[in-house]
Design an enzyme around this catalytic site. Structure first.
Site, short mmCIF file in Angstrom:
data_model
loop_
_atom_site.label_atom_id
_atom_site.label_comp_id
_atom_site.label_asym_id
_atom_site.label_seq_id
_atom_site.Cartn_x
_atom_site.Cartn_y
_atom_site.Cartn_z
N ARG A 21 39.05 50.28 46.51
CA ARG A 21 39.75 48.99 46.39
C ARG A 21 41.27 49.22 46.23
O ARG A 21 42.04 48.98 47.16
CB ARG A 21 39.16 48.21 45.20
N CYS A 74 49.89 48.76 45.14
CA CYS A 74 49.64 47.34 45.27
C CYS A 74 50.59 46.76 46.30
O CYS A 74 51.80 46.95 46.19
CB CYS A 74 49.84 46.65 43.93
N HIS A 109 44.77 52.03 33.14
CA HIS A 109 44.86 52.08 34.62
C HIS A 109 46.28 52.54 34.96
O HIS A 109 47.21 51.74 34.91
CB HIS A 109 44.57 50.66 35.14
N HIS A 146 49.13 54.23 37.47
CA HIS A 146 49.62 54.72 38.76
C HIS A 146 50.55 55.88 38.45
O HIS A 146 51.15 55.94 37.37
CB HIS A 146 50.32 53.59 39.52
N ASN A 150 47.44 55.70 42.64
CA ASN A 150 46.84 55.73 41.31
C ASN A 150 46.76 57.17 40.82
O ASN A 150 46.81 58.12 41.61
CB ASN A 150 45.41 55.19 41.37
P1 HMG Z 1 46.99 30.62 47.44
O1 HMG Z 1 47.68 30.62 48.76
O2 HMG Z 1 47.70 29.99 46.28
O3 HMG Z 1 45.54 30.02 47.59
O4 HMG Z 1 46.67 32.15 47.10
P2 HMG Z 1 45.06 28.52 47.47
O5 HMG Z 1 44.19 28.43 46.26
O6 HMG Z 1 46.23 27.58 47.57
O7 HMG Z 1 44.16 28.34 48.79
C1 HMG Z 1 44.77 28.34 50.09
C2 HMG Z 1 43.71 28.63 51.15
O8 HMG Z 1 43.22 29.96 50.98
C3 HMG Z 1 42.48 27.70 51.09
O9 HMG Z 1 42.03 27.55 52.43
C4 HMG Z 1 41.47 28.53 50.35
O10 HMG Z 1 40.12 28.22 50.68
C5 HMG Z 1 41.78 29.94 50.85
P3 HMG Z 1 42.36 26.21 53.25
O11 HMG Z 1 41.77 25.12 52.40
O12 HMG Z 1 43.86 26.15 53.31
O13 HMG Z 1 41.69 26.45 54.56
N1 HMG Z 1 41.42 30.92 49.82
C6 HMG Z 1 40.61 31.98 50.01
N2 HMG Z 1 39.96 32.44 51.09
C7 HMG Z 1 39.20 33.55 50.90
N3 HMG Z 1 39.08 34.19 49.72
C8 HMG Z 1 39.71 33.76 48.64
C9 HMG Z 1 40.53 32.61 48.78
N4 HMG Z 1 41.31 31.94 47.90
C10 HMG Z 1 41.84 30.92 48.56
N5 HMG Z 1 39.58 34.39 47.46
C11 HMG Z 1 45.33 33.77 45.98
C12 HMG Z 1 46.09 32.49 45.84
C13 HMG Z 1 44.94 34.23 44.57
C14 HMG Z 1 44.08 33.52 46.79
C15 HMG Z 1 46.19 34.85 46.68
O14 HMG Z 1 47.39 34.94 45.97
C16 HMG Z 1 45.55 36.20 46.76
O15 HMG Z 1 44.57 36.39 47.45
N6 HMG Z 1 46.11 37.22 46.04
C17 HMG Z 1 45.53 38.53 45.99
C18 HMG Z 1 46.60 39.58 45.87
C19 HMG Z 1 45.95 40.93 45.71
O16 HMG Z 1 44.79 41.14 46.05
N7 HMG Z 1 46.71 41.91 45.16
C20 HMG Z 1 46.20 43.23 44.96
C21 HMG Z 1 45.23 43.33 43.82
S1 HMG Z 1 46.03 43.35 42.22
C22 HMG Z 1 46.38 45.02 41.93
O17 HMG Z 1 46.29 45.83 42.82
C23 HMG Z 1 46.74 45.45 40.53
C24 HMG Z 1 45.61 46.23 39.83
O18 HMG Z 1 45.27 47.40 40.55
C25 HMG Z 1 46.03 46.62 38.40
C26 HMG Z 1 47.40 47.29 38.32
O19 HMG Z 1 47.64 48.29 39.01
O20 HMG Z 1 48.22 46.76 37.55
C27 HMG Z 1 44.33 45.36 39.71
MG MG Z 2 46.37 49.26 40.46
#
Ligand code: HMG
Ligand code: MG
Length: 307
Positions: free
Chosen positions: A20, A249, A216, A218, A258
């Protein structure tokens, strides 16, 4: 042959995030079967927990757009056990997708800072909780358990220093919703050992059981293992790591790989800390995946152990 340090835990749990966190930042498409092969090889190497993918918006993280297909492929390989692989879900739409696949472990991911909440989740710091609350409630009602990440615990690329009390407040709010484990993320790898002991101490003082905490790291600034040592001294026994040191990220400027699982395993082996994981098998897996990505692993231990 190992030389322990008195007072450290005898055993830790490694929570593998390579499929992931490791792959989410890769720009070239990786075939779903390769991802499934990575997960199954890591399980075969003895890793007790392997986070498989994210049910996030496919436009935000295109590399993980095949999350559903990956779960199907993993079910074909592993049967019902595929449902025990944790997956990230940011919102109810993500949870629906995960529950459709029968997932029993989900993880929400919050931010200690306003800027990263906005950039990573399109939410303010405060409104992220309103997005997570129904996710946690419905996941628990469906019999799934919930891990919660807190990002930017030790520094933020836009805001600089992060107030540790804000980190504790973020984590406590997520635990109060019903998350059973809190993973404290050094998203951009700037933290140093003193900060780790200090932050864990603040959580404990706020009433968080040590067993609920994970760390966690990096490895951007090469501090990850020193930070693990500080975490061990503070009594934390769950550490996130990524095979081969893959990672980063897409929404955090300057986030690199990481902590490599192999670096952590070498460190634990030297200290006589049990992990139950076969180092050679993880090295072989990282070299296999490096072949698919077309570049060598950044892990020092993988490089050192290469034939
Ligand atoms: P948004 O644009 O605000 O979403 O994004 P929304 O709620 O306004 O929805 C807009 C459209 O997206 C809608 O469709 C929803 O159905 C669709 P429409 O009605 O317009 O046709 N939608 C989705 N479709 C599929 N799957 C979904 C989904 N959600 C909405 N889940 C959102 C908000 C949270 C979805 C977006 O910002 C997002 O996906 N962010 C993810 C970012 C990410 O994955 N970052 C990496 C992971 S975090 C990380 O790596 C850190 C970590 O490792 C720890 C560390 O290192 O600190 C964990
Ligand atoms: Mg991370």
């Amino acid at each position: 042959m190992s030389t322990p340090i008195a007072g450290l835990p005898e055993r830790i749990t490694i929570y593998e995030v390579g499929p992931r966190d490791g792959l989410q930042n890769e720009s070239a498409p990786i075939p779903t079967e390769v991802k499934a092969g990575l997960v199954t090889r890591l399980l075969d190497a003895g890793l007790p927990v392997v986070e498989a993918t994210s049910f996030v918006h496919p436009r935000w993280v295109p590399q993980l757009a095949d999350a559903g297909e990956l779960l199907d492929a993993l079910t074909a390989h592993l049967g019902d056990a595929a449902r025990d692989l944790p997956v990230l879900v940011p919102n109810e739409r993500g949870l629906d997708r995960a529950l459709e696949r029968g997932c029993r472990h989900v993880a929400v991911f919050g931010s200690a800072t306003q800027t990263f909440a906005q950039r990573n989740l399109n939410r303010s710091w405060d409104s992220q909780f309103a997005m997570f609350a129904p996710v946690v409630e419905r996941a628990l009602a469906a019999g799934a358990d919930v891990r919660a990440y807190v990002s930017m615990c030790f520094g933020d690329p836009w805001e600089g220093a992060v107030d540790p009390d804000r980190v504790v407040e973020t984590g406590q709010r997520l635990l109060a919703m019903g998350a059973t484990q809190l993973s404290l993320g050094d998203t951009i790898g700037v933290g140093t050992a003193g900060q780790v002991g200090d932050l864990v101490g603040r959580f404990v003082a706020a009433g968080t059981p040590l067993e609920a905490l994970a760390l966690h790291f990096h490895d951007t600034y090469g501090q990850a293992l020193a930070n693990v040592l500080a975490g061990l001294h503070a009594g934390v026994t769950t550490y996130d790591a990524s095979a081969g040191g893959l990672g980063g990220c897409p929404y955090a400027r300057s986030a690199t790989g990481n902590l490599a699982t192999e670096d952590l395993l070498w460190f634990c082996r030297g200290l006589g800390i049990e992990t139950g994981v076969d180092l050679d098998a993880v090295v072989a897996t990282s070299r296999w995946v490096a072949g698919h990505l077309g570049r060598p692993s950044p892990s020092a231990v993988v490089r050192a152990l290469a034939d």
